[in-house]
Structure formats: structure tokens, C-alpha cells
Design an enzyme around this catalytic site. Sequence first.
Site, PDB file in Angstrom:
ATOM      1  N   GLY A 226       0.764  -1.247   0.000  1.00  0.00           N
ATOM      2  CA  GLY A 226       0.000   0.000   0.000  1.00  0.00           C
ATOM      3  C   GLY A 226       0.788   1.287   0.000  1.00  0.00           C
ATOM      4  O   GLY A 226       0.191   2.371  -0.069  1.00  0.00           O
ATOM      5  N   GLU A 260       4.588  -6.121   1.745  1.00  0.00           N
ATOM      6  CA  GLU A 260       4.111  -6.603   0.439  1.00  0.00           C
ATOM      7  C   GLU A 260       3.857  -5.466  -0.529  1.00  0.00           C
ATOM      8  O   GLU A 260       2.722  -5.214  -0.925  1.00  0.00           O
ATOM      9  CB  GLU A 260       2.780  -7.344   0.632  1.00  0.00           C
ATOM     10  CG  GLU A 260       2.781  -8.420   1.677  1.00  0.00           C
ATOM     11  CD  GLU A 260       1.369  -8.937   1.985  1.00  0.00           C
ATOM     12  OE1 GLU A 260       0.371  -8.222   1.747  1.00  0.00           O
ATOM     13  OE2 GLU A 260       1.283 -10.064   2.465  1.00  0.00           O
ATOM     14  N   PRO A 261       4.894  -4.759  -0.930  1.00  0.00           N
ATOM     15  CA  PRO A 261       4.678  -3.636  -1.828  1.00  0.00           C
ATOM     16  C   PRO A 261       4.432  -4.098  -3.264  1.00  0.00           C
ATOM     17  O   PRO A 261       5.072  -5.041  -3.728  1.00  0.00           O
ATOM     18  CB  PRO A 261       6.013  -2.888  -1.757  1.00  0.00           C
ATOM     19  CG  PRO A 261       7.009  -3.977  -1.521  1.00  0.00           C
ATOM     20  CD  PRO A 261       6.315  -4.997  -0.654  1.00  0.00           C
ATOM     21  N   GLY A 262       3.506  -3.474  -3.924  1.00  0.00           N
ATOM     22  CA  GLY A 262       3.296  -3.726  -5.345  1.00  0.00           C
ATOM     23  C   GLY A 262       3.583  -2.437  -6.104  1.00  0.00           C
ATOM     24  O   GLY A 262       4.627  -2.255  -6.719  1.00  0.00           O
ATOM     25  N   ARG A 299      -6.970   2.200 -15.348  1.00  0.00           N
ATOM     26  CA  ARG A 299      -6.993   2.969 -14.102  1.00  0.00           C
ATOM     27  C   ARG A 299      -7.730   4.301 -14.219  1.00  0.00           C
ATOM     28  O   ARG A 299      -8.516   4.638 -13.325  1.00  0.00           O
ATOM     29  CB  ARG A 299      -5.581   3.168 -13.542  1.00  0.00           C
ATOM     30  CG  ARG A 299      -4.880   1.847 -13.192  1.00  0.00           C
ATOM     31  CD  ARG A 299      -3.589   2.042 -12.418  1.00  0.00           C
ATOM     32  NE  ARG A 299      -3.852   2.582 -11.115  1.00  0.00           N
ATOM     33  CZ  ARG A 299      -3.656   3.837 -10.741  1.00  0.00           C
ATOM     34  NH1 ARG A 299      -3.142   4.708 -11.577  1.00  0.00           N
ATOM     35  NH2 ARG A 299      -3.967   4.221  -9.530  1.00  0.00           N
ATOM     36  N   CYS A 328     -15.500   1.400 -27.405  1.00  0.00           N
ATOM     37  CA  CYS A 328     -16.849   1.947 -27.468  1.00  0.00           C
ATOM     38  C   CYS A 328     -17.440   2.169 -26.077  1.00  0.00           C
ATOM     39  O   CYS A 328     -18.392   1.485 -25.682  1.00  0.00           O
ATOM     40  CB  CYS A 328     -17.734   1.022 -28.275  1.00  0.00           C
ATOM     41  SG  CYS A 328     -17.044   0.747 -29.889  1.00  0.00           S
ATOM     42  N   TYR A 357      -0.649  -2.159 -11.977  1.00  0.00           N
ATOM     43  CA  TYR A 357      -2.079  -2.259 -12.291  1.00  0.00           C
ATOM     44  C   TYR A 357      -2.362  -1.712 -13.688  1.00  0.00           C
ATOM     45  O   TYR A 357      -3.408  -1.113 -13.931  1.00  0.00           O
ATOM     46  CB  TYR A 357      -2.926  -1.568 -11.202  1.00  0.00           C
ATOM     47  CG  TYR A 357      -2.582  -2.083  -9.818  1.00  0.00           C
ATOM     48  CD1 TYR A 357      -2.958  -3.361  -9.434  1.00  0.00           C
ATOM     49  CD2 TYR A 357      -1.811  -1.329  -8.935  1.00  0.00           C
ATOM     50  CE1 TYR A 357      -2.595  -3.868  -8.193  1.00  0.00           C
ATOM     51  CE2 TYR A 357      -1.439  -1.831  -7.685  1.00  0.00           C
ATOM     52  CZ  TYR A 357      -1.842  -3.098  -7.329  1.00  0.00           C
ATOM     53  OH  TYR A 357      -1.483  -3.597  -6.109  1.00  0.00           O
TER      54      TYR A 357
HETATM   55  C1  LIG Z   1      -2.897  -5.560  -3.489  1.00  0.00           C
HETATM   56  C2  LIG Z   1      -2.222  -6.058  -2.289  1.00  0.00           C
HETATM   57  C3  LIG Z   1      -0.926  -5.634  -1.981  1.00  0.00           C
HETATM   58  C4  LIG Z   1      -0.171  -4.610  -2.780  1.00  0.00           C
HETATM   59  O1  LIG Z   1      -0.745  -3.345  -2.739  1.00  0.00           O
HETATM   60  P1  LIG Z   1       0.056  -2.085  -3.310  1.00  0.00           P
HETATM   61  O2  LIG Z   1      -0.837  -0.946  -3.046  1.00  0.00           O
HETATM   62  O3  LIG Z   1       0.251  -2.318  -4.780  1.00  0.00           O
HETATM   63  O4  LIG Z   1       1.345  -1.995  -2.599  1.00  0.00           O
HETATM   64  C5  LIG Z   1      -0.317  -6.183  -0.867  1.00  0.00           C
HETATM   65  N1  LIG Z   1      -0.959  -7.098  -0.095  1.00  0.00           N
HETATM   66  C6  LIG Z   1      -2.205  -7.526  -0.361  1.00  0.00           C
HETATM   67  C7  LIG Z   1      -2.842  -8.520   0.519  1.00  0.00           C
HETATM   68  C8  LIG Z   1      -2.883  -7.020  -1.466  1.00  0.00           C
HETATM   69  O5  LIG Z   1      -4.128  -7.428  -1.718  1.00  0.00           O
END
Ligand SMILES: *Cc1c(COP(=O)(O)O)cnc(C)c1O
Length: 401
Positions: A226, A260-262, A299, A328, A357
Site C-alpha cells: 500500500g 508486500e509492496p506492489g 486505471r 466503445c 495495475y
Molecule cells: C494488493 C495487495 C498488496 C499490494 O498493494 P500495493 O498498493 O500495490 O502496494 C499487498 N498485499 C495484499 C494482501 C494485497 O491485496
Amino acid sequence: MILDTQTLVKKYGTPLYVYDFDYIENRYMTLKEAFAGKKSMINYAVKANSNLSVIAHLAKLGAGADCVSIGEVNRALTAGVDKYKIIFSGVGKRDDEIREAIQKDILMLNLESEAEMKRVELVAKELGKEARISIRVNPNIDPQTHPYISTGLHENKFGVEIDMAKRMYIYANKSEFLNPVGIHFHIGSQLTKLEPIAEAATIVADLVRSLKAIKIEIKFFDVGGGIGVVYDEEVTISPSAYAQVIFQATKGLDVTLLCEPGRYVVANAGAFFTRVLYEKNNGSKRFVIVDGGMNDLIRPSLYNAYHKIEAVGIEGEKTPADVVGPVCESGDFFGKDVPLPPLSHNDIVVVHSAGAYGFTMASNYNTRAKPAEVALWRGKDRLIRKRETYEDQVRLEMDYL
Ligand SMILES: *Cc1c(COP(=O)(O)O)cnc(C)c1O
């Protein structure tokens, strides 16, 4: 990003995703170093960008993976992530997914309800194995982000309340087939403030202490993902301040910290390149129509998300234009009132910060082929996913004549 756009789009065509792997490395290492003072692991959230090359690159740096389907677990394994660094999260898991995850002996399944725990216990019993689990706690904290990406309030579908979590730990601890090794929270995405994270971490750490008092030892303290990034002019969280807040909350606990960074790792590493088809004016409204669409990058349509948009190498007086795709739907846009110079056929427009994303949310809506993906690393470009063809799209359809 170091690149010669014209060369890239000539070589690979448009629409095109390009990712800067040096940047990805840098982001991973920055976060890793922020947590270096404690036992820690960075579990990259695969859903942000699940291209095998992206995962493999991170795996080589030592990253683990946070997955939300068995498909993602398999991607992580394929890309070389160590099985003991893989977490399987998600609010709904099928029996076959649970079975496969237990058989593949990943670090842990992250559970989001009592009913799910009972399913996992049953499946583990059938397999004659013990399932390592963590429980996702919903700390009821407002993360102060977009409501669609808030996940830590009771009104959101994610996780379980503190009291329920405690009951689940007591149950799991007694079960022959469950081994509660972790605890987890994830309150939302694109977080730009530390206070909600600090609050959540404190609540969850207190639960770990109360479990310890009844002889349930939690080994992995997972703070979710997050961390927000800069799309526009946001002031966001610094990795070191983030780590400090977590250290503070978990003071005195002998746990391995997981995060858990995405988005943080990949969002700003990516750009989406699209070609101008035409300009048009409806009355006083200016539109730039490009060859990429909401099926490629959803997005803006889905969250009204802002992405910085620029024309590559075009001079001229800028006036506001809506940048729209060929799909469309009126929601098919990348930006509204974007200041752009006069554009003509084949000019290239870049949508920035598209590494997270972006491709992973792409679809074939309107029977549009998904774009190609390219990696840039140490001055070299490399195709990491081919552009889809019409044949790719219809391959699984049958019995139609
Ligand atoms: C989506 C998600 C993440 C990653 O979120 P980011 O905002 O991209 O860092 C980490 N943990 C869990 C459980 C998620 O569902």
C-alpha cells in the site's frame, strides 16, 4: 527513464508498455535497506505487475512474493521465487487452490474468514499435511485513500475483526492440521499517510502480545502493501519513516517483518506508449484519439486515476484535450483536459507511471489484442511479452460453425 522512444516504438509497435528494471531494482533495494535493521522480507505483490521477467528480476534480488490466486503462486514459482518466500492471500480461495498451495509447500496461506480456515483445515486433513497459515486482521482503520482501494475498514470485505482473529488463532493452534505462523493486515493501496499504518500496526502488534501471553507464538508480522507513489504531486511515505513506524509498533516482539509492496516497486518504473490516430473537435471540445484504450490501461476509467500524459518530442502551444481511446465506452479515456500541443497522425503520446495495475488489468474487450511489454535494463531493451494476435485471442473458442 533512459530510452529513445522513437526507436522503441518503431521496433515494438504501439500500444506498448515499457518498464525500467534499473528503477525497479532501486525501489526494491531502498525498501529492503529501510528494513535492514530487523529480520525482514519483502514480498512483492505480484498482482501489480505479474510479468514473469519482472518477478524473476525481483526474485534474483532476493524478493519473496505475495500472491492472490494459485495462478500468481505458480507465476512466482516459475519465475524462481523460493517457495518459503511465497504467501497466498485473498478473500476467496477455491479448494483446488488451497490444495495446490499446501502441496507446493509455500510459506503460508493468509486467511480472511473463519469459514476459510475450516476449509483449509479440511483440505490439509485430506492431504495429511499441516497448513501454515496467517490471519488477516481488519483493524477498522480509515486509510485515507480512494474508497475503491481502501481495504481496512469493517465495511470492506477484507480480513476479520480482532476478536474473531483471536478466536481463530486459538482454534488453529489446537488443530492438528493448522499451524498459525503469521499475522497480517493490509489497509489499502496508494497510502500517503503514515498515521493509519502506525495505528493498524499497533493494534495488530497488541494482538500478537496477547497471543504470546497464551503461548501462541507468531513468527511473521506482515504489514501488507500500500505504500503510495507520486502520480502527480502527492507527498507520500518515505520507506525509512515507514520502517521506523513498524519497528516502533513491534518493539520487543521477536518477529520477522514482512511487507508486500506492489505499486511502490513498479508503478513509476513503467510507461505506456500510444500513437495518435487523429484529433477531433466536438464544438469547443478537443479530443486526441490514440491507439491505446481502456482495455490496455483501465486505471483512469476505473478509479478516475491521474496519469501524467505528454506528447513525445512535439513542440507548440499547449491547449487542453481529452486523450481517448478507440473503445466503445465514454469511460475510455487516459486523461481529461490534458495540456497538449497540436498533434498529428503517428505522433507518440506517453502515459507515465503505468507500471502497476496497468498490463495486469488489461483485457481483450472489443477484441483488442493486449499490448507488448518491454524491459529496459542497463542500457538494453528486451521484449518480455509479445504483442497478442487475433489467433491468441480466439484460440480457446470452439464449436462455432
Ligand atoms: C494488493 C495487495 C498488496 C499490494 O498493494 P500495493 O498498493 O500495490 O502496494 C499487498 N498485499 C495484499 C494482501 C494485497 O491485496
